[in-house]
Design an enzyme around this catalytic site. Structure first.
Site, PDB file in Angstrom:
ATOM      1  N   ASN A  24     -13.719  45.030 -57.183  1.00 49.10           N
ATOM      2  CA  ASN A  24     -14.559  44.270 -58.052  1.00 49.10           C
ATOM      3  C   ASN A  24     -13.908  43.047 -58.695  1.00 49.10           C
ATOM      4  O   ASN A  24     -12.870  42.719 -58.424  1.00 49.10           O
ATOM      5  CB  ASN A  24     -15.216  45.306 -59.143  1.00 49.10           C
ATOM      6  CG  ASN A  24     -16.190  44.599 -60.118  1.00 49.10           C
ATOM      7  OD1 ASN A  24     -17.327  44.283 -59.651  1.00 49.10           O
ATOM      8  ND2 ASN A  24     -16.206  44.700 -61.540  1.00 49.10           N
ATOM      9  N   LYS A  25     -14.660  42.192 -59.467  1.00 48.24           N
ATOM     10  CA  LYS A  25     -14.018  41.027 -60.160  1.00 48.24           C
ATOM     11  C   LYS A  25     -12.737  41.201 -60.667  1.00 48.24           C
ATOM     12  O   LYS A  25     -12.445  42.218 -61.249  1.00 48.24           O
ATOM     13  CB  LYS A  25     -14.863  40.468 -61.330  1.00 48.24           C
ATOM     14  CG  LYS A  25     -14.676  39.260 -61.767  1.00 48.24           C
ATOM     15  CD  LYS A  25     -14.364  38.062 -61.084  1.00 48.24           C
ATOM     16  CE  LYS A  25     -15.620  37.817 -60.232  1.00 48.24           C
ATOM     17  NZ  LYS A  25     -15.277  36.742 -59.108  1.00 48.24           N
ATOM     18  N   GLY A  76     -23.111  37.945 -57.132  1.00 44.77           N
ATOM     19  CA  GLY A  76     -23.129  39.355 -57.508  1.00 44.77           C
ATOM     20  C   GLY A  76     -23.397  40.214 -56.173  1.00 44.77           C
ATOM     21  O   GLY A  76     -24.331  39.790 -55.382  1.00 44.77           O
ATOM     22  N   ALA A  77     -22.683  41.114 -56.111  1.00 41.96           N
ATOM     23  CA  ALA A  77     -22.774  41.847 -54.769  1.00 41.96           C
ATOM     24  C   ALA A  77     -24.302  42.326 -54.293  1.00 41.96           C
ATOM     25  O   ALA A  77     -24.910  42.091 -53.050  1.00 41.96           O
ATOM     26  CB  ALA A  77     -21.896  43.093 -54.702  1.00 41.96           C
ATOM     27  N   ARG A  87     -19.291  34.818 -47.837  1.00 38.33           N
ATOM     28  CA  ARG A  87     -18.090  35.414 -48.619  1.00 38.33           C
ATOM     29  C   ARG A  87     -17.685  36.984 -48.161  1.00 38.33           C
ATOM     30  O   ARG A  87     -18.506  37.606 -47.723  1.00 38.33           O
ATOM     31  CB  ARG A  87     -18.757  35.525 -50.095  1.00 38.33           C
ATOM     32  CG  ARG A  87     -18.968  34.422 -50.887  1.00 38.33           C
ATOM     33  CD  ARG A  87     -19.393  34.611 -52.287  1.00 38.33           C
ATOM     34  NE  ARG A  87     -18.236  34.897 -53.359  1.00 38.33           N
ATOM     35  CZ  ARG A  87     -18.289  35.219 -54.444  1.00 38.33           C
ATOM     36  NH1 ARG A  87     -19.304  35.700 -54.853  1.00 38.33           N
ATOM     37  NH2 ARG A  87     -17.348  35.429 -55.265  1.00 38.33           N
ATOM     38  N   GLN A 146     -18.492  34.402 -65.768  1.00 41.97           N
ATOM     39  CA  GLN A 146     -19.526  35.141 -65.386  1.00 41.97           C
ATOM     40  C   GLN A 146     -20.025  35.991 -66.862  1.00 41.97           C
ATOM     41  O   GLN A 146     -21.259  35.990 -67.209  1.00 41.97           O
ATOM     42  CB  GLN A 146     -19.652  35.994 -64.428  1.00 41.97           C
ATOM     43  CG  GLN A 146     -19.529  35.120 -62.980  1.00 41.97           C
ATOM     44  CD  GLN A 146     -17.914  34.750 -62.390  1.00 41.97           C
ATOM     45  OE1 GLN A 146     -17.249  34.485 -63.218  1.00 41.97           O
ATOM     46  NE2 GLN A 146     -17.820  34.774 -61.151  1.00 41.97           N
ATOM     47  N   ASP A 205     -18.055  45.276 -55.796  1.00 40.46           N
ATOM     48  CA  ASP A 205     -18.401  44.598 -54.613  1.00 40.46           C
ATOM     49  C   ASP A 205     -18.154  45.411 -53.367  1.00 40.46           C
ATOM     50  O   ASP A 205     -18.898  45.351 -52.386  1.00 40.46           O
ATOM     51  CB  ASP A 205     -17.721  43.384 -54.506  1.00 40.46           C
ATOM     52  CG  ASP A 205     -17.905  42.410 -55.678  1.00 40.46           C
ATOM     53  OD1 ASP A 205     -17.555  42.434 -56.834  1.00 40.46           O
ATOM     54  OD2 ASP A 205     -18.809  41.384 -55.346  1.00 40.46           O
TER      55      ASP A 205
HETATM   56  O1  MRU Z   1     -17.819  36.387 -57.877  1.00 44.62           O
HETATM   57  P1  MRU Z   1     -18.995  36.974 -58.263  1.00 44.62           P
HETATM   58  O2  MRU Z   1     -19.829  36.478 -59.741  1.00 44.62           O
HETATM   59  O3  MRU Z   1     -19.977  37.278 -57.220  1.00 44.62           O
HETATM   60  O4  MRU Z   1     -18.420  38.579 -58.711  1.00 44.62           O
HETATM   61  C1  MRU Z   1     -19.265  39.510 -58.849  1.00 44.62           C
HETATM   62  C2  MRU Z   1     -18.721  40.622 -59.381  1.00 44.62           C
HETATM   63  O5  MRU Z   1     -17.669  41.017 -59.422  1.00 44.62           O
HETATM   64  C3  MRU Z   1     -19.635  41.902 -59.804  1.00 44.62           C
HETATM   65  O6  MRU Z   1     -19.071  42.757 -60.832  1.00 44.62           O
HETATM   66  C4  MRU Z   1     -20.086  42.858 -58.578  1.00 44.62           C
HETATM   67  O7  MRU Z   1     -20.532  41.822 -57.578  1.00 44.62           O
HETATM   68  C5  MRU Z   1     -21.128  43.723 -59.080  1.00 44.62           C
HETATM   69  S1  MRU Z   1     -22.586  42.728 -59.450  1.00 44.62           S
HETATM   70  C6  MRU Z   1     -23.869  44.064 -59.612  1.00 44.62           C
END
Ligand code: MRU
Length: 349
Positions: A249-250, A54-55, A94, A198, A239
């Site tokens: 984002n995801k 999570g960013a 990452r 997630q 992100d």
């Molecule tokens: O691969 P992840 O689980 O780190 O991806 C997370 C996301 O894409 C979230 O939507 C993003 O980091 C925002 S979290 C507040």
């Protein structure tokens, strides 16, 4: 509120000087187990396999990781160059979220002042993240309630942007919490978020923990849920947000954005200002993390596709600014789809 993703535990560590404590998110929701991180290798591994993710959580993890590296340097007798290289490994663990590098870069210049100065700055950074998340949630809720004419909102969210993805409170789920606390939330559809789930494992866990009405749906259901009028808005995290308002984002967020645009409902992106990268002019230049194909063609260790079929596994996508009705940060709400840029009116505040 749900368990925190990370803390600095003053009593842990091999020499009792403290260590980074991470909730291992790969084991949720069935097992609650913590990792005590005493070595850079362990932190980089935890970030890569998404034990911490999570960013907005990663800058705190990265900043505390600089303390982990300093302690390891003292134990192992590393010279300055080796310490700098190890800090760099944490920073680059990452690529897509800008926050991890931002957090490390913020505390690394304090290394010459000693470990206590770095640890204090890392703790400060985590506290600021929580404050930012609470403020942006308040502003986002105000923005949504001013535009959606319903007593209680039905929200779709994708991935996990909750407590677990931040230092505390959450971003997209922070908005959900805020609406719930105001008595203005009806229901949440949580996309399961293939391939690492997630949404099903983490978002649903947070919502269930707080008794917020919700259901988990497969990612493929999202567009139909939107076009059938079952939700009033989609609220997601980010992100990296480029200067023009494009949002990484995801993977799957872009599909949600397309559906929202077609249905005429807002896609609201909730993110602390640390997610905004004004040095990136537009989304096309954002590096998209590509993860192992096995995550797609296997499920819980069992092969689900023919052995001859490789998996393609981009972890993120970029939603163009024209699909993003609003970006809510602690500095205010901008409207990229209406032509507002991130490097516009709010950058001086
Ligand atoms: O691969 P992840 O689980 O780190 O991806 C997370 C996301 O894409 C979230 O939507 C993003 O980091 C925002 S979290 C507040």
């Amino acid at each position: 509120m749900s368990l925190l993703a990370l803390t600095w535990d003053d009593a842990a560590g091999p020499d009792g000087r403290g260590a980074l404590r991470l909730l291992d998110q790969t084991l949720l929701p069935l097992t609650t187990e913590y990792l005590v991180v005493e070595r850079v290798d362990d932190l980089v591994g935890a970030i890569e396999r998404l034990a911490v993710r999570g960013a907005p959580a990663t800058p705190s993890a990265g900043a505390m990781g600089v303390v982990v590296a300093m302690d390891e340097a003292a134990r192992e007798g590393w010279d300055e160059a080796r310490l700098a290289a190890e800090v760099r490994r944490v920073r680059d663990a990452r690529p897509t979220a800008v926050n991890l590098a931002w957090g490390v870069d913020r505390v690394a210049p304090l290394v010459p002042q000693g470990r206590d100065a770095v640890l204090a700055a890392a703790r400060q950074l985590a506290a600021e993240d929580e404050a930012a998340n609470r403020e942006l949630s308040r502003l986002a809720a105000d923005w949504l309630l001013a535009r959606v004419d319903r007593p209680r909102l039905r929200v779709l969210t994708h991935c996990n942007a909750g407590v677990l993805a931040t230092s505390a409170w959450g971003t997209a789920l922070g908005v959900v919490r805020e609406l719930h606390a105001r008595g203005r939330l009806e229901f949440v559809y949580a996309d399961e978020t293939r391939p690492l789930l997630q949404g099903a494992r983490l978002t649903a866990w947070e919502l269930a923990d707080e008794g917020i009405p919700h259901a988990v749906q497969v990612d493929g259901a999202a567009a139909s849920t939107v076009l059938r009028g079952m939700v009033d808005c989609a609220v997601v995290g980010a992100d990296r947000i480029a200067a023009n308002g494009d949002v990484a984002n995801k993977v799957g967020t872009l599909g949600v954005g397309l559906a929202c645009r077609e249905a005429g409902i807002p896609l609201l992106v909730a993110a602390p200002w640390s997610t905004v990268d004004l040095a990136t002019p537009e989304g096309a230049t954002i590096e998209i993390e590509e993860r192992p194909g096995e995550e797609v063609v296997e499920f819980a260790g069992t092969r689900t596709a023919p052995f001859a079929s490789p998996g393609y596994n981009p972890a993120f996508d970029v939603t163009p600014a024209r699909f993003v009705a609003a970006v809510a940060t602690e500095r205010g709400v901008l409207e990229p789809a209406a032509g507002q840029r991130m490097d516009g009116v709010l950058t001086g505040s």
